[in-house]
Design a protein around this motif. Sequence first.
Motif, PDB file in Angstrom:
ATOM      1  N   PHE A   1       0.826  -1.208   0.000  1.00 22.53           N
ATOM      2  CA  PHE A   1       0.000   0.000   0.000  1.00 22.53           C
ATOM      3  C   PHE A   1       0.860   1.257   0.000  1.00 22.53           C
ATOM      4  O   PHE A   1       0.535   2.250  -0.655  1.00 22.53           O
ATOM      5  N   LEU A   2       1.968   1.242   0.719  1.00 23.18           N
ATOM      6  CA  LEU A   2       2.867   2.400   0.795  1.00 23.18           C
ATOM      7  C   LEU A   2       3.854   2.438  -0.357  1.00 23.18           C
ATOM      8  O   LEU A   2       4.697   3.328  -0.414  1.00 23.18           O
ATOM      9  N   SER A   3       3.760   1.479  -1.283  1.00 26.72           N
ATOM     10  CA  SER A   3       4.657   1.394  -2.445  1.00 26.72           C
ATOM     11  C   SER A   3       6.107   1.254  -2.020  1.00 26.72           C
ATOM     12  O   SER A   3       7.008   1.855  -2.616  1.00 26.72           O
ATOM     13  N   ILE A   4       6.353   0.513  -0.963  1.00 23.59           N
ATOM     14  CA  ILE A   4       7.706   0.276  -0.469  1.00 23.59           C
ATOM     15  C   ILE A   4       8.119  -1.143  -0.820  1.00 23.59           C
ATOM     16  O   ILE A   4       7.491  -2.111  -0.384  1.00 23.59           O
TER      17      ILE A   4
ATOM     18  N   LEU B   1      19.476   5.079   5.609  1.00 21.57           N
ATOM     19  CA  LEU B   1      19.257   6.524   5.691  1.00 21.57           C
ATOM     20  C   LEU B   1      19.124   6.974   7.137  1.00 21.57           C
ATOM     21  O   LEU B   1      19.746   7.958   7.557  1.00 21.57           O
ATOM     22  N   ALA B   2      18.327   6.256   7.925  1.00 20.75           N
ATOM     23  CA  ALA B   2      18.120   6.632   9.318  1.00 20.75           C
ATOM     24  C   ALA B   2      19.409   6.524  10.127  1.00 20.75           C
ATOM     25  O   ALA B   2      19.745   7.427  10.905  1.00 20.75           O
TER      26      ALA B   2
ATOM     27  N   GLN C   1      13.835  -1.462  -0.526  1.00 23.79           N
ATOM     28  CA  GLN C   1      13.822  -0.066  -0.098  1.00 23.79           C
ATOM     29  C   GLN C   1      13.844   0.054   1.425  1.00 23.79           C
ATOM     30  O   GLN C   1      14.212   1.096   1.960  1.00 23.79           O
ATOM     31  N   ILE C   2      13.408  -0.997   2.106  1.00 23.62           N
ATOM     32  CA  ILE C   2      13.469  -0.982   3.563  1.00 23.62           C
ATOM     33  C   ILE C   2      14.910  -0.892   4.024  1.00 23.62           C
ATOM     34  O   ILE C   2      15.250  -0.164   4.968  1.00 23.62           O
ATOM     35  N   ASP C   3      15.796  -1.608   3.328  1.00 17.56           N
ATOM     36  CA  ASP C   3      17.222  -1.549   3.661  1.00 17.56           C
ATOM     37  C   ASP C   3      17.774  -0.150   3.424  1.00 17.56           C
ATOM     38  O   ASP C   3      18.580   0.354   4.207  1.00 17.56           O
TER      39      ASP C   3
END
Length: 209
Positions: free
Chosen positions: A4-7, A18-19, A11-13
């Motif tokens: 739903f979030l188009s992730i 990034l964080a 991209q989680i990695d």
Amino acid sequence: MLQFLSIEPDQIDLLTKLALRFAFNLASTFIIVVLLYARISKRKEFYFSYFAISIAVFLLVFLLESVKVELGFALGLFAIFGIIRYRTDAIPPKEMTYLFIIIAVSVINALSKDYFSYIELTFVNLLLVGALWALEKILMMRQENSMLVVYEKIENLHSDRENELIADLEERTGVKVKRYQIENIDFLRDTARITLFFENNGRSKREIN
């Protein structure tokens, strides 16, 4: 939920990197700006600029590097900031140097995600901070600042009264005078314009009457 979030899973990695890199870069910026620069220079007016530029450059480089802009774009940033002139007061050379360092640290922390491990990145940041600390504290390479003073006791300008002149100037200005230069003497008004040179302790160049 991820669909739903188009992730995408990969991209989680990227978001995790990034964080972590953002927190790492923010910590490095805090050490350089607050614990090193501000404590030695006794100046806090550049806090906002340093942190804002660090965050903006890091996010810009990190996100655009993921679409293969890479080193050419990073070098372009240095060129852009090299020709920018703020419309306010001129930034002293030392503050411009720290600005360049903040940009460099942000670029390094953003671009090295595929090349350096966190141990190597930590070593690079510690090496940079250690070098700055050595230049500031061990080698005592402090920036010499200047102050223009309009002085009325021209009788103290005589070469035989140099000690009295320096003592009076230090008492009035509150700085430790390393050397001075007499710019001109106005005998009609019994005043002289004197430039004082002293170690940078956070006081900017100004004129005192």
